[in-house]
Design a protein around this motif. Sequence first.
Motif, PDB file in Angstrom:
ATOM      1  N   ILE A 165       0.973  -1.031   0.000  1.00  0.00           N
ATOM      2  CA  ILE A 165      -0.009  -0.051  -0.197  1.00  0.00           C
ATOM      3  C   ILE A 165       1.125   1.261   0.041  1.00  0.00           C
ATOM      4  N   ALA A 166       0.692   2.120  -0.772  1.00  0.00           N
ATOM      5  CA  ALA A 166       1.097   2.901  -0.750  1.00  0.00           C
ATOM      6  C   ALA A 166       0.637   4.191   0.386  1.00  0.00           C
ATOM      7  N   PRO A 167       1.213   5.793   0.705  1.00  0.00           N
ATOM      8  CA  PRO A 167       0.813   6.660   1.451  1.00  0.00           C
ATOM      9  C   PRO A 167      -0.280   7.197   1.273  1.00  0.00           C
ATOM     10  N   VAL A 168      -0.782   7.879   1.945  1.00  0.00           N
ATOM     11  CA  VAL A 168      -1.995   7.702   1.437  1.00  0.00           C
ATOM     12  C   VAL A 168      -1.969   9.322   0.811  1.00  0.00           C
ATOM     13  N   ASP A 169      -1.089   9.828   0.964  1.00  0.00           N
ATOM     14  CA  ASP A 169      -0.899  11.543  -0.148  1.00  0.00           C
ATOM     15  C   ASP A 169       0.352  11.380  -1.010  1.00  0.00           C
ATOM     16  N   ALA A 170       0.382   9.697  -1.578  1.00  0.00           N
ATOM     17  CA  ALA A 170       2.180   9.945  -2.189  1.00  0.00           C
ATOM     18  C   ALA A 170       1.428  11.148  -2.825  1.00  0.00           C
ATOM     19  N   GLN A 171       2.744  11.636  -3.123  1.00  0.00           N
ATOM     20  CA  GLN A 171       2.797  12.506  -4.173  1.00  0.00           C
ATOM     21  C   GLN A 171       4.132  12.132  -5.449  1.00  0.00           C
ATOM     22  N   PRO A 172       4.485  11.831  -6.726  1.00  0.00           N
ATOM     23  CA  PRO A 172       3.105  12.585  -7.833  1.00  0.00           C
ATOM     24  C   PRO A 172       2.124  11.938  -7.916  1.00  0.00           C
ATOM     25  N   GLU A 173       0.505  12.159  -8.380  1.00  0.00           N
ATOM     26  CA  GLU A 173      -0.388  11.421  -8.733  1.00  0.00           C
ATOM     27  C   GLU A 173      -0.097  10.116  -9.466  1.00  0.00           C
ATOM     28  N   LEU A 174      -0.924   8.815  -9.526  1.00  0.00           N
ATOM     29  CA  LEU A 174      -0.304   8.590 -10.699  1.00  0.00           C
ATOM     30  C   LEU A 174      -2.086   8.672 -11.382  1.00  0.00           C
ATOM     31  N   ALA A 175      -1.041   8.916 -13.412  1.00  0.00           N
ATOM     32  CA  ALA A 175      -1.844   9.781 -14.136  1.00  0.00           C
ATOM     33  C   ALA A 175      -2.587   9.275 -14.665  1.00  0.00           C
TER      34      ALA A 175
END
Length: 280
Positions: A165-175
């Motif tokens: 699982i990725a962090p909740v507000d991981a950046q950059p967003e998945l395009a």
Amino acid sequence: MLTAAEREQFHRQGYLIRDALSADDVARYVGGVERARAERGERGRMMNLQFLQPGKDVRAIQDVICHPALRAIAADLLGDGIVIDGASLFYADAGVDYRQGWHRDLMQVPDEQIDPRWFSDAYRYNYVQVNIPLTCDPCLWIVPGSHRRPYDEAERRIFGGDPRIAPVDAQPELAQGMQLVLQPGQAAFYNNYAVHRGYAGVLRQRRITIHLGFHSSAHAPTCHFGVLDHRQYTPDYLASLAPDVRAALEAHIAERARHPEVDQYHAWHQQFISKEFEIR
């Protein structure tokens, strides 16, 4: 129920949206949820209720597991002998901050049990998850086609050291991430090995969504079958249910007896949800 093009979309993209419940069905289920919460004195602003389990049962919505259209679509996707498995009611008041990180549904599976072949075009996954909103639901996001491949470069970047699982507000967003805004009565069928998340930020309106899982007895179970706690389905409890609901649960019990290895899948799942949600 499905055209060849719809079946191909599900195979290639990992999801399919179809109208499923009538407006009358939706109104009946919303009323049943509201009555059940009032009768229980429920004041929780957010809950995940396993509505087929004794003590947590919501009788007014249980017959959704027998809905002909839902079962027919599941059969078109998986094969004959459709068996109910997961059955949860998600409820959240307006104002709840609802955010999950991007993930595949692998959180409950031990590392050594995860097989990279699961994420390939050839793998036959004998399970389908279904979200059926009773209110407008903007929470489901998916990366189309991601169930058929390993993580790509952008996904590896946001998942970092945790492939689950990725962090909740991981950046950059998945395009490539796509938000599926569902209207009341629609149903989103999806492969839960696709990269997906539940994410809305602060909910603008109440969320009531039924979440189901279906398996086909025509094929061996894969590691998400076994969500229901069939040991709680005593003869007295089964006898108290509507006949079609009872028959559906008896079919689940029979399938579990055919595949005792599923008890381990159940144990993994219960361990996971006890951490992810407050079980009521």
